[in-house]
Design a protein around this motif. Structure first.
Motif, PDB file in Angstrom:
ATOM      1  N   VAL A 156       0.843  -1.203   0.000  1.00 46.46           N
ATOM      2  CA  VAL A 156       0.000   0.000   0.000  1.00 46.46           C
ATOM      3  C   VAL A 156       0.875   1.248   0.000  1.00 46.46           C
ATOM      4  CG1 VAL A 156      -1.647   1.334   1.387  1.00 46.46           C
ATOM      5  CG2 VAL A 156      -1.989  -1.122   1.068  1.00 46.46           C
ATOM      6  N   GLY A 157       1.933   1.243   0.787  1.00 47.50           N
ATOM      7  CA  GLY A 157       2.841   2.396   0.847  1.00 47.50           C
ATOM      8  C   GLY A 157       3.499   2.688  -0.488  1.00 47.50           C
ATOM      9  N   LYS A 158       3.920   1.655  -1.178  1.00 48.10           N
ATOM     10  CA  LYS A 158       4.586   1.850  -2.477  1.00 48.10           C
ATOM     11  C   LYS A 158       3.609   2.358  -3.532  1.00 48.10           C
ATOM     12  CE  LYS A 158       8.435  -1.035  -1.509  1.00 48.10           C
ATOM     13  NZ  LYS A 158       9.098   0.125  -0.949  1.00 48.10           N
ATOM     14  N   VAL A 159       2.396   1.844  -3.526  1.00 46.99           N
ATOM     15  CA  VAL A 159       1.382   2.359  -4.461  1.00 46.99           C
ATOM     16  C   VAL A 159       1.119   3.830  -4.172  1.00 46.99           C
ATOM     17  CG1 VAL A 159      -1.054   2.209  -5.126  1.00 46.99           C
ATOM     18  CG2 VAL A 159       0.316   0.114  -4.939  1.00 46.99           C
ATOM     19  N   CYS A 160       0.970   4.179  -2.900  1.00 40.60           N
ATOM     20  CA  CYS A 160       0.729   5.587  -2.538  1.00 40.60           C
ATOM     21  C   CYS A 160       1.902   6.472  -2.943  1.00 40.60           C
ATOM     22  CB  CYS A 160       0.478   5.708  -1.034  1.00 40.60           C
ATOM     23  SG  CYS A 160      -1.088   5.011  -0.516  1.00 40.60           S
ATOM     24  N   TRP A 161       3.124   5.991  -2.755  1.00 43.83           N
ATOM     25  CA  TRP A 161       4.300   6.780  -3.141  1.00 43.83           C
ATOM     26  C   TRP A 161       4.296   7.000  -4.652  1.00 43.83           C
ATOM     27  CZ3 TRP A 161       7.499   9.731  -0.567  1.00 43.83           C
ATOM     28  CH2 TRP A 161       8.669  10.153  -1.167  1.00 43.83           C
ATOM     29  N   GLY A 162       4.001   5.972  -5.412  1.00 41.40           N
ATOM     30  CA  GLY A 162       3.953   6.096  -6.870  1.00 41.40           C
ATOM     31  C   GLY A 162       2.884   7.073  -7.328  1.00 41.40           C
ATOM     32  N   VAL A 163       1.715   6.985  -6.727  1.00 40.71           N
ATOM     33  CA  VAL A 163       0.643   7.926  -7.072  1.00 40.71           C
ATOM     34  C   VAL A 163       1.076   9.344  -6.715  1.00 40.71           C
ATOM     35  CG1 VAL A 163      -1.729   8.629  -6.527  1.00 40.71           C
ATOM     36  CG2 VAL A 163      -1.201   6.212  -6.926  1.00 40.71           C
ATOM     37  N   TRP A 196       6.915   2.114  -9.037  1.00 41.23           N
ATOM     38  CA  TRP A 196       6.479   2.028  -7.644  1.00 41.23           C
ATOM     39  C   TRP A 196       5.085   1.419  -7.545  1.00 41.23           C
ATOM     40  CZ3 TRP A 196       9.326   3.217  -3.328  1.00 41.23           C
ATOM     41  CH2 TRP A 196      10.519   3.905  -3.523  1.00 41.23           C
ATOM     42  N   ILE A 197       4.183   1.838  -8.404  1.00 41.37           N
ATOM     43  CA  ILE A 197       2.799   1.364  -8.344  1.00 41.37           C
ATOM     44  C   ILE A 197       2.723  -0.131  -8.657  1.00 41.37           C
ATOM     45  CG2 ILE A 197       0.528   1.571  -9.420  1.00 41.37           C
ATOM     46  CD1 ILE A 197       1.231   4.617  -9.786  1.00 41.37           C
ATOM     47  N   ILE A 198       3.402  -0.565  -9.691  1.00 40.38           N
ATOM     48  CA  ILE A 198       3.382  -1.983 -10.053  1.00 40.38           C
ATOM     49  C   ILE A 198       4.068  -2.820  -8.974  1.00 40.38           C
ATOM     50  CG2 ILE A 198       4.255  -3.670 -11.722  1.00 40.38           C
ATOM     51  CD1 ILE A 198       3.781  -1.428 -13.882  1.00 40.38           C
ATOM     52  N   ALA A 199       5.210  -2.342  -8.496  1.00 37.73           N
ATOM     53  CA  ALA A 199       5.912  -3.068  -7.431  1.00 37.73           C
ATOM     54  C   ALA A 199       5.048  -3.149  -6.176  1.00 37.73           C
ATOM     55  CB  ALA A 199       7.239  -2.396  -7.112  1.00 37.73           C
ATOM     56  N   GLY A 200       4.353  -2.073  -5.857  1.00 37.73           N
ATOM     57  CA  GLY A 200       3.467  -2.087  -4.692  1.00 37.73           C
ATOM     58  C   GLY A 200       2.307  -3.053  -4.858  1.00 37.73           C
ATOM     59  N   THR A 201       1.789  -3.139  -6.057  1.00 41.55           N
ATOM     60  CA  THR A 201       0.692  -4.072  -6.328  1.00 41.55           C
ATOM     61  C   THR A 201       1.167  -5.517  -6.186  1.00 41.55           C
ATOM     62  OG1 THR A 201      -0.293  -2.445  -7.815  1.00 41.55           O
ATOM     63  CG2 THR A 201      -1.051  -4.718  -8.031  1.00 41.55           C
TER      64      THR A 201
END
Length: 149
Positions: free
Chosen positions: A26-33, A61-66
């Motif tokens: 969740v943190g990585k997706v938020c950082w990417g966004v 970041w978003i793909i890695a977070g997913t």
């Protein structure tokens, strides 16, 4: 009460490693966004922006977070892809900032490199070494206080 029971089942299913991966995902997706919504200053990131704009790198970041979040829900051993995915973006950013510092283009980059390597990659790598039971020794073969033995 149903929500509490469902939360306990999810918590038991995830375990320590899964909770960590879900949190990191969740943190990585938020950082990417966040990189898309409000891109940072490009200083130190020139090596990345040479190959694509920052909003494209935000998708890393978003793909890695997913992938990291999705790996929280699989069995021990199969979750290694989540730890790998969680490590890729901060390791890439660390390397890029470190390279900019070595070249003298962004002296502050050495500190950002150290921050990513320790507080991101180091934490992820340490968490990946936690056994599924969280390091607790099993009770098999040991007398437990208060047991009928």
């Amino acid at each position: 009460m149903r929500y509490a029971a469902a939360a306990r089942r999810v918590n038991a299913h995830l375990g320590r490693r899964g909770r960590f991966l879900a949190f990191m995902g969740v943190g990585k997706v938020c950082w990417g966004v966040g990189l898309i919504v409000e891109p940072p200053a490009p200083e130190g990131l020139e090596l990345l922006t040479r190959f694509g704009p920052l909003h494209c790198w935000a998708w890393v970041w978003i793909i890695a977070g997913t992938v990291t979040f999705g790996s929280a829900w699989v069995r021990f051993g199969q979750d290694r892809f989540g730890f790998l995915a969680a490590s890729v973006p901060p390791a890439l950013w660390a390397w890029v900032y470190g390279w900019a510092a070595l070249l003298g283009h962004y002296p502050r980059g050495v500190f950002i490199f150290l921050w990513y390597i320790t507080s991101h990659c180091g934490v992820i790598w340490c968490a990946s070494r936690v056994p599924p039971g969280g390091g607790r020794r099993p009770l098999v073969g040991r007398a437990v206080e208060g047991s009928p033995d």
